[in-house]
Motif scaffolding. Structure first.
Motif, PDB file in Angstrom:
ATOM      1  N   GLY A 152       0.819  -1.196   0.000  1.00 55.83           N
ATOM      2  CA  GLY A 152       0.000   0.000   0.000  1.00 55.83           C
ATOM      3  C   GLY A 152       0.857   1.252   0.000  1.00 55.83           C
ATOM      4  O   GLY A 152       2.081   1.168   0.012  1.00 55.83           O
ATOM      5  N   SER A 153       0.263   2.404  -0.067  1.00 51.53           N
ATOM      6  CA  SER A 153      -1.179   2.529   0.027  1.00 51.53           C
ATOM      7  C   SER A 153      -1.897   2.369  -1.311  1.00 51.53           C
ATOM      8  O   SER A 153      -3.133   2.361  -1.353  1.00 51.53           O
ATOM      9  N   SER A 154      -1.131   2.246  -2.407  1.00 48.92           N
ATOM     10  CA  SER A 154      -1.744   2.039  -3.724  1.00 48.92           C
ATOM     11  C   SER A 154      -1.882   0.545  -4.021  1.00 48.92           C
ATOM     12  O   SER A 154      -1.683   0.098  -5.148  1.00 48.92           O
ATOM     13  N   GLY A 155      -2.246  -0.228  -3.001  1.00 48.62           N
ATOM     14  CA  GLY A 155      -2.343  -1.674  -3.157  1.00 48.62           C
ATOM     15  C   GLY A 155      -3.461  -2.108  -4.077  1.00 48.62           C
ATOM     16  O   GLY A 155      -3.314  -3.070  -4.840  1.00 48.62           O
ATOM     17  N   GLY A 156      -4.605  -1.414  -4.031  1.00 52.70           N
ATOM     18  CA  GLY A 156      -5.702  -1.762  -4.922  1.00 52.70           C
ATOM     19  C   GLY A 156      -5.328  -1.545  -6.375  1.00 52.70           C
ATOM     20  O   GLY A 156      -5.630  -2.367  -7.240  1.00 52.70           O
ATOM     21  N   ALA A 157      -4.653  -0.432  -6.659  1.00 56.36           N
ATOM     22  CA  ALA A 157      -4.241  -0.136  -8.027  1.00 56.36           C
ATOM     23  C   ALA A 157      -3.260  -1.179  -8.534  1.00 56.36           C
ATOM     24  O   ALA A 157      -3.370  -1.671  -9.668  1.00 56.36           O
ATOM     25  N   ALA A 158      -2.269  -1.536  -7.708  1.00 57.36           N
ATOM     26  CA  ALA A 158      -1.260  -2.504  -8.134  1.00 57.36           C
ATOM     27  C   ALA A 158      -1.869  -3.875  -8.383  1.00 57.36           C
ATOM     28  O   ALA A 158      -1.548  -4.547  -9.380  1.00 57.36           O
ATOM     29  N   ALA A 159      -2.755  -4.322  -7.485  1.00 60.32           N
ATOM     30  CA  ALA A 159      -3.385  -5.629  -7.659  1.00 60.32           C
ATOM     31  C   ALA A 159      -4.281  -5.654  -8.891  1.00 60.32           C
ATOM     32  O   ALA A 159      -4.339  -6.647  -9.630  1.00 60.32           O
ATOM     33  N   ALA A 160      -4.997  -4.554  -9.146  1.00 60.77           N
ATOM     34  CA  ALA A 160      -5.857  -4.475 -10.328  1.00 60.77           C
ATOM     35  C   ALA A 160      -5.033  -4.562 -11.606  1.00 60.77           C
ATOM     36  O   ALA A 160      -5.420  -5.223 -12.578  1.00 60.77           O
ATOM     37  N   LEU A 161      -3.875  -3.913 -11.628  1.00 59.61           N
ATOM     38  CA  LEU A 161      -2.992  -3.994 -12.783  1.00 59.61           C
ATOM     39  C   LEU A 161      -2.485  -5.412 -12.984  1.00 59.61           C
ATOM     40  O   LEU A 161      -2.480  -5.937 -14.112  1.00 59.61           O
ATOM     41  N   ALA A 162      -2.030  -6.032 -11.913  1.00 60.59           N
ATOM     42  CA  ALA A 162      -1.488  -7.388 -12.020  1.00 60.59           C
ATOM     43  C   ALA A 162      -2.508  -8.358 -12.581  1.00 60.59           C
ATOM     44  O   ALA A 162      -2.164  -9.261 -13.357  1.00 60.59           O
ATOM     45  N   CYS A 163      -3.767  -8.169 -12.213  1.00 56.71           N
ATOM     46  CA  CYS A 163      -4.835  -9.076 -12.636  1.00 56.71           C
ATOM     47  C   CYS A 163      -5.418  -8.736 -14.007  1.00 56.71           C
ATOM     48  O   CYS A 163      -6.312  -9.438 -14.488  1.00 56.71           O
TER      49      CYS A 163
END
Length: 470
Positions: A152-163
Motif C-alpha cells: 500500500g497505500s496504492s495496493g488496490g491499483a497494483a493488484a488491479a494492474l497485475a490481474c
C-alpha cells in the motif's frame, strides 16, 4: 481473446482504438468481465459503477472524436482522490458513501485525455501504512498469494494492474506507496520528481513536500505516457515543474548507465532473507545489458535520516488530520496508528521541525555528490516479503524489532525525504511463498525520463508482468 486485449498494454490498446481495430465497447466488455472474474478474490477495485452506465459511456466514446490517447479506456481512481460522482471514502468510516462533487486536478487531466472512470481502487485508511486494509472496503489480497498483503497505500491499483483489470492506474506516494505495492504485485510504479505532478490547491501548498501523485502500469512506456498526462504545473500552486515529455525519450537502453547499489545501507536496514539476493541478481542482469554497477557504502547516517523523516511526516499528517483528531466523536473512528501519528505531529515544536529540515538539507547535499558519479542509486523496494493479511504491520525483521508501524518501510525514506524520482521495477519471485519483489531505481531531481529509459530496457529484457501473471 479477452486476456489478449487486457494484457497487451495501454498504449497498444490506445493504438488499436485509434485505428478501429478495437472499440471502446469491446474493451469495456472485456474489462467488466475480467473484474467479475478476478476482483472477488483480491478486492482491488471498489465503488464500481453500474455496468449499464459504463457500457453507455463506452458506446458514447466510440461515437465521439478522440480526446486523447486514453480515449475510451477504463481507469479506476485511488480512493484518496476525488472523481466526480463517485464516493471518496479514503478507507475511513467517517467518509464512507461521501460522493465527490468534482474531480481532483489529476483526475480531470485523465478525463480530458479521454479516460472513462469506472470506479475506485482500494487503499488503507487515509493512505496510512503500506498495507491495503480498511474498515470500509476490507483488505486487498495479493494476487500471487491469497491471504498475503498487496502492499500500500496504492495496493488496490497494483493488484488491479497485475490481474489485468486495468492497464494503467494512478497512485500516490509519501512513504513508498507507489513502490512497495508495485514491487509486491509484479508491476511498475513511479514516484515522480516532487512538484512534477500537482496535488490539490487546498490547505498549505508551500511547506509540505513529501507526498506526490504518480503513475502505475505493467510496462514503463505506459508509465511514461500516464506520467506525461498527469504532469504539468497548476497555476494555483507553487513549486510546479515543467519537463519535456518522457514517452518520446523512452528508448535508448542502459548501456553505460552507472548504478550505485546501496544494499542494506551498511546493515542499518534489516532485510528479510532473500531480499538482497534477488535484488543483486537483477543488478547482475542489468550489467549484462550494459550498465555499470558498483557497491556503495552508506551515503548518510540512517538514524539521522529516519528521525528527520518521521518528524516531517508526523508534522504533515498531524496538520492534515488535526480537525478529525480534535473532535472526540470523529477521533474514535481513527485507527490507533493514525491517532498516534497525529498526536505526535501536533506535539512537535517549530524548532524540532526546523532541525529535521536541516538534516534533510544535509542529506540532499550528500545525495547530490553521489549523483556526480552515479546516474542511478538502487535499493530494494521493501525490506519484507508480502506478509499475512491479518497483520497490522510487521513487528520485526530478521530479529530486529520495529519501533513504529512504518519502520519496516525505512528503505523508501532516502528518496521520499528529498522528493527524488524513483521507478520500481519488478525483479522476480522468492521468499517463503514465492511472491514478487521489486527494486527501486532512484535518480536525481528531474531525471524522470532517464529513469524510465533504464526501466524500459529492463522490461524489454525481462517483461516480468507478462512472464508470470497471477
Amino acid at each position: 481473446m479477452t486476456d489478449d486485449i487486457l494484457f497487451q498494454g495501454a498504449l497498444a490498446q490506445s493504438r488499436a482504438l485509434e485505428h478501429k481495430e478495437l472499440s471502446a465497447t469491446e474493451l469495456m466488455q472485456a474489462t467488466l468481465a475480467r473484474i467479475d472474474a478476478a476482483n472477488g478474490a483480491v478486492n482491488a477495485i471498489v465503488s464500481l459503477r453500474d455496468a449499464d452506465a459504463l457500457m453507455a459511456d463506452a458506446r458514447a466514446a466510440d461515437a465521439e472524436p478522440r480526446k486523447g490517447w486514453l480515449h475510451g479506456m477504463p481507469i479506476a481512481i485511488k480512493d484518496l482522490a476525488n472523481a466526480a460522482g463517485l464516493p471518496t471514502s479514503m478507507g475511513s468510516p467517517l467518509f464512507a458513501g461521501q460522493v465527490a462533487a468534482r474531480d481532483d486536478v489529476m483526475v480531470a487531466r485523465l478525463r480530458a485525455a479521454g479516460a472513462i472512470v469506472i470506479g475506485k481502487t482500494n487503499t488503507p485508511e487515509f493512505g496510512l501504512g503500506s498495507h491495503t486494509i480498511n474498515p470500509v472496503h476490507g483488505p486487498t489480497h495479493n494476487p500471487y498469494a491469497q491471504g498475503r498483503s498487496a502492499g500500500g497505500s496504492s495496493g488496490g491499483a497494483a493488484a488491479a494492474l497485475a490481474c489485468g483489470m486495468l492497464s494503467v492506474a494512478d497512485g500516490s506516494d509519501m512513504m513508498g506507496s507507489l513502490r512497495n505495492p508495485a514491487g509486491w504485485n509484479n508491476v511498475y510504479g513511479m514516484r515522480p520528481t516532487w512538484g512534477l505532478v500537482p496535488s490539490e490547491p487546498e490547505g498549505d501548498n508551500f511547506l509540505h513536500q513529501l507526498s506526490t501523485n504518480g503513475p502505475m502500469a505493467r510496462n514503463p512506456a505506459d508509465l511514461a505516457a500516464l506520467l506525461d498526462t498527469m504532469a504539468g504545473p497548476d497555476p494555483r500552486q507553487p513549486h510546479g515543474l515543467v519537463q519535456a515529455p518522457s514517452l518520446p525519450q523512452i528508448d535508448g537502453g542502459m548501456d553505460g548507465v552507472r548504478i550505485g547499489w546501496l544494499g542494506d545501507w551498511g546493515r542499518a536496514l534489516p532485510m528479510e532473507q532473500g531480499i538482497l539476493e534477488i535484488s543483486q541478481a537483477a543488478l547482475q542482469q542489468m550489467e549484462s545489458l550494459g550498465a555499470n554497477v558498483s557497491d556503495l557504502p552508506p551515503l548518510f547516517d540512517a538514524d539521522a535520516m529516519w528521525e528527520s523523516w518521521i518528524t516531517l511526516r508526523s508534522w504533515q499528517v498531524g496538520a492534515g488530520l488535526a480537525p478529525i483528531y480534535a473532535d472526540a466523536d470523529t477521533q474514535k473512528h481513527l485507527k490507533d496508528t493514525a491517532r498516534w501519528e497525529i498526536a505526535r505531529g501536533l506535539a512537535l515544536s517549530a524548532t524540532q521541525v526546523h532541525a529535521a529540515s536541516v538534516v534533510r538539507s544535509n542529506w540532499f547535499k550528500a545525495a547530490a555528490e553521489a549523483f556526480e558519479t552515479y546516474d542511478v542509486l538502487a535499493l530494494p523496494s521493501a525490506q519484507f516479503w508480502p506478509f499475512d493479511i491479518t497483520w497490522e504491520y510487521p513487528r520485526e525483521i530478521a530479529g530486529v524489532q520495529m519501533d513504529t508501524y512504518h519502520r519496516w518501510m525505512q528503505v523508501v525514506v532516502p528518496a521520499s525525504l528529498l522528493g527524488l524520482p524513483v521507478v520500481n521495477v519488478p525483479v522476480g519471485f522468492g521468499g517463503p511463498d514465492d511472491t514478487p519483489a521489486g527494486l527501486q531505481l532512484i535518480g536525481k531531481r528531474g531525471s524522470d525520463a532517464a529513469l524510465l529509459r533504464v526501466a524500459q530496457a529492463w522490461h524489454e529484457a525481462t517483461d516480468w508482468p507478462n512472464a508470470r501473471r497471477p
